[in-house]
Design a protein around this motif. Structure first.
Motif, PDB file in Angstrom:
ATOM      1  N   UNK A 184       0.852  -1.185   0.000  1.00 35.12           N
ATOM      2  CA  UNK A 184       0.000   0.000   0.000  1.00 35.12           C
ATOM      3  C   UNK A 184       0.884   1.229   0.000  1.00 35.12           C
ATOM      4  N   UNK A 185       0.681   2.101  -0.965  1.00 32.28           N
ATOM      5  CA  UNK A 185       1.468   3.321  -1.082  1.00 32.28           C
ATOM      6  C   UNK A 185       0.856   4.448  -0.257  1.00 32.28           C
ATOM      7  N   UNK A 186      -0.461   4.568  -0.306  1.00 27.55           N
ATOM      8  CA  UNK A 186      -1.151   5.608   0.449  1.00 27.55           C
ATOM      9  C   UNK A 186      -2.628   5.277   0.508  1.00 27.55           C
ATOM     10  N   UNK A 187      -3.377   6.015   1.342  1.00 30.39           N
ATOM     11  CA  UNK A 187      -4.815   5.798   1.394  1.00 30.39           C
ATOM     12  C   UNK A 187      -5.512   7.053   1.856  1.00 30.39           C
ATOM     13  N   UNK A 188      -6.806   7.115   1.579  1.00 29.41           N
ATOM     14  CA  UNK A 188      -7.642   8.255   1.941  1.00 29.41           C
ATOM     15  C   UNK A 188      -8.948   7.739   2.503  1.00 29.41           C
ATOM     16  N   UNK A 189      -9.446   8.396   3.530  1.00 26.16           N
ATOM     17  CA  UNK A 189     -10.766   8.081   4.075  1.00 26.16           C
ATOM     18  C   UNK A 189     -11.535   9.375   4.251  1.00 26.16           C
ATOM     19  N   UNK A 190     -12.690   9.437   3.599  1.00 33.74           N
ATOM     20  CA  UNK A 190     -13.577  10.595   3.701  1.00 33.74           C
ATOM     21  C   UNK A 190     -14.985  10.090   3.958  1.00 33.74           C
ATOM     22  N   UNK A 191     -15.485  10.291   5.173  1.00 36.82           N
ATOM     23  CA  UNK A 191     -16.794   9.750   5.515  1.00 36.82           C
ATOM     24  C   UNK A 191     -16.758   8.233   5.459  1.00 36.82           C
ATOM     25  N   UNK A 192     -17.687   7.635   4.727  1.00 36.38           N
ATOM     26  CA  UNK A 192     -17.728   6.177   4.591  1.00 36.38           C
ATOM     27  C   UNK A 192     -16.831   5.661   3.475  1.00 36.38           C
ATOM     28  N   UNK A 193     -16.282   6.554   2.659  1.00 36.69           N
ATOM     29  CA  UNK A 193     -15.492   6.136   1.500  1.00 36.69           C
ATOM     30  C   UNK A 193     -14.030   5.930   1.871  1.00 36.69           C
ATOM     31  N   UNK A 194     -13.496   4.787   1.428  1.00 37.26           N
ATOM     32  CA  UNK A 194     -12.077   4.484   1.603  1.00 37.26           C
ATOM     33  C   UNK A 194     -11.468   4.259   0.225  1.00 37.26           C
ATOM     34  N   UNK A 195     -10.333   4.891  -0.041  1.00 38.07           N
ATOM     35  CA  UNK A 195      -9.584   4.676  -1.277  1.00 38.07           C
ATOM     36  C   UNK A 195      -8.153   4.328  -0.897  1.00 38.07           C
ATOM     37  N   UNK A 196      -7.677   3.200  -1.388  1.00 39.20           N
ATOM     38  CA  UNK A 196      -6.308   2.768  -1.105  1.00 39.20           C
ATOM     39  C   UNK A 196      -5.534   2.645  -2.420  1.00 39.20           C
ATOM     40  N   UNK A 197      -4.310   3.118  -2.404  1.00 39.97           N
ATOM     41  CA  UNK A 197      -3.433   2.996  -3.572  1.00 39.97           C
ATOM     42  C   UNK A 197      -2.508   1.808  -3.355  1.00 39.97           C
ATOM     43  N   UNK A 198      -2.644   0.811  -4.205  1.00 42.77           N
ATOM     44  CA  UNK A 198      -1.897  -0.439  -4.076  1.00 42.77           C
ATOM     45  C   UNK A 198      -0.886  -0.546  -5.212  1.00 42.77           C
ATOM     46  N   UNK A 199       0.321  -0.963  -4.882  1.00 45.04           N
ATOM     47  CA  UNK A 199       1.386  -1.138  -5.875  1.00 45.04           C
ATOM     48  C   UNK A 199       1.642  -2.626  -6.092  1.00 45.04           C
ATOM     49  N   UNK A 200       1.571  -3.057  -7.352  1.00 41.36           N
ATOM     50  CA  UNK A 200       2.016  -4.394  -7.738  1.00 41.36           C
ATOM     51  C   UNK A 200       3.427  -4.231  -8.281  1.00 41.36           C
ATOM     52  N   UNK A 201       4.403  -4.441  -7.400  1.00 40.85           N
ATOM     53  CA  UNK A 201       5.794  -4.170  -7.774  1.00 40.85           C
ATOM     54  C   UNK A 201       6.284  -5.087  -8.887  1.00 40.85           C
ATOM     55  N   UNK A 202       5.790  -6.313  -8.923  1.00 39.76           N
ATOM     56  CA  UNK A 202       6.263  -7.274  -9.925  1.00 39.76           C
ATOM     57  C   UNK A 202       5.846  -6.881 -11.334  1.00 39.76           C
ATOM     58  N   UNK A 203       4.725  -6.202 -11.477  1.00 43.51           N
ATOM     59  CA  UNK A 203       4.206  -5.857 -12.798  1.00 43.51           C
ATOM     60  C   UNK A 203       4.170  -4.357 -13.050  1.00 43.51           C
ATOM     61  N   UNK A 204       4.756  -3.578 -12.149  1.00 44.38           N
ATOM     62  CA  UNK A 204       4.857  -2.120 -12.301  1.00 44.38           C
ATOM     63  C   UNK A 204       3.480  -1.498 -12.542  1.00 44.38           C
ATOM     64  N   UNK A 205       2.527  -1.902 -11.710  1.00 44.33           N
ATOM     65  CA  UNK A 205       1.170  -1.384 -11.797  1.00 44.33           C
ATOM     66  C   UNK A 205       0.807  -0.650 -10.511  1.00 44.33           C
ATOM     67  N   UNK A 206       0.048   0.439 -10.668  1.00 44.81           N
ATOM     68  CA  UNK A 206      -0.555   1.136  -9.550  1.00 44.81           C
ATOM     69  C   UNK A 206      -2.063   0.973  -9.655  1.00 44.81           C
ATOM     70  N   UNK A 207      -2.690   0.619  -8.553  1.00 43.09           N
ATOM     71  CA  UNK A 207      -4.130   0.359  -8.559  1.00 43.09           C
ATOM     72  C   UNK A 207      -4.806   1.135  -7.440  1.00 43.09           C
ATOM     73  N   UNK A 208      -5.867   1.835  -7.783  1.00 39.02           N
ATOM     74  CA  UNK A 208      -6.693   2.499  -6.794  1.00 39.02           C
ATOM     75  C   UNK A 208      -7.888   1.608  -6.486  1.00 39.02           C
ATOM     76  N   UNK A 209      -8.063   1.282  -5.217  1.00 38.67           N
ATOM     77  CA  UNK A 209      -9.161   0.432  -4.777  1.00 38.67           C
ATOM     78  C   UNK A 209     -10.081   1.276  -3.897  1.00 38.67           C
ATOM     79  N   UNK A 210     -11.341   1.392  -4.301  1.00 43.19           N
ATOM     80  CA  UNK A 210     -12.300   2.189  -3.542  1.00 43.19           C
ATOM     81  C   UNK A 210     -13.426   1.306  -3.029  1.00 43.19           C
TER      82      UNK A 210
END
Length: 239
Positions: A184-210
């Motif tokens: 996990x690179x970073x995350x945000x929480x606003x009210x009931x909403x959670x957004x997490x930034x996930x890094x897949x280091x093996x495939x050089x991908x960044x993913x936002x999960x909400x």
């Protein structure tokens, strides 16, 4: 006039019968059951499409469907070629060998859930199984990384550890020879909403999960190519 009336009374029943007749070119051509997962093969003869309809045998489920061009004879040969289960999460790989299509299916065995699927072209002669290569847990979010060597694809499965939730699934091409963890690179929480930034280091991908931390929630994953090196700020990782 009497002759016309008699004629109409004679032909009207045939007109009514013609309106009742319907011709269908949409038929079920097969079924596969794997524990609580049901897959029905639906063939659209007019459009020359084969469709796989997935649903879970629990109350409140909703089906999902994926279609592809049917080969000659509208034949298919689907079977399960790999799977794993971790807690409530079930991940299965289904393959149509005749049409060279593979589908990764993820779901949780709880009422109200629906499967998440990703289907793509596959190599019928390659290795069929799927392999877990990473896991990340951050708060009530869990992510599994799955490798499908058959198609050289990596899939991320995200689900929230509350009851009656539907997982989210995304697949993308694997980077040959690359290694690395999920973080996990970073995350945000606003009210009931959670957004997490996930890094897949093996495939050089960044993913936002909400997602929202409530019963019945479903996460959403959006992935993109990593443009710069990221230093994980928080979270546990495991290969």
């Amino acid at each position: 006039m009497k002759k016309l009336l008699a004629y109409l009374l004679t032909v009207l029943p045939f007109i009514a019968m013609a309106e009742d007749y319907q011709s269908t070119l949409l038929v079920q051509t097969g079924t596969l059951k794997e524990s609580d997962l049901i897959i029905r093969i639906v063939t659209d003869l007019a459009s020359q499409k084969t469709c796989l309809a997935f649903y879970v045998r629990t109350s409140g489920t909703s089906p999902v469907m994926s279609c592809y061009d049917a080969r000659g004879g509208f034949k298919s040969d689907i079977s399960q070629v790999g799977h794993f289960k971790k807690g409530k999460l079930v991940v299965r790989k289904i393959k149509d060998r005749l049409n060279h299509i593979a589908c990764v299916v993820a779901y949780t065995s709880t009422p109200g859930t629906s499967p998440a699927i990703n289907c793509y072209n596959s190599n019928s002669k390659a290795k069929d199984d799927i392999k877990r290569t990473g896991h990340l847990r951050e708060g009530d979010l869990e992510i599994e990384r799955v490798i499908d060597a058959d198609s050289a694809n990596t899939c991320l499965v995200a689900f929230v550890s509350v009851s009656s939730n539907t997982p989210s699934l995304v697949c993308y091409p694997s980077k040959a020879g690359s290694k690395g963890a999920l973080s996990q690179d970073s995350y945000m929480r606003e009210g009931d909403l959670v957004v997490r930034k996930i890094i897949d280091e093996a495939n050089h991908k960044e993913c936002l999960v909400s997602y929202v931390s409530t019963e019945g929630t479903s996460p959403h994953i959006y992935c993109f190519d990593q443009k710069r090196a990221s230093t994980p700020a928080t979270g546990n990782t495991r290969n």
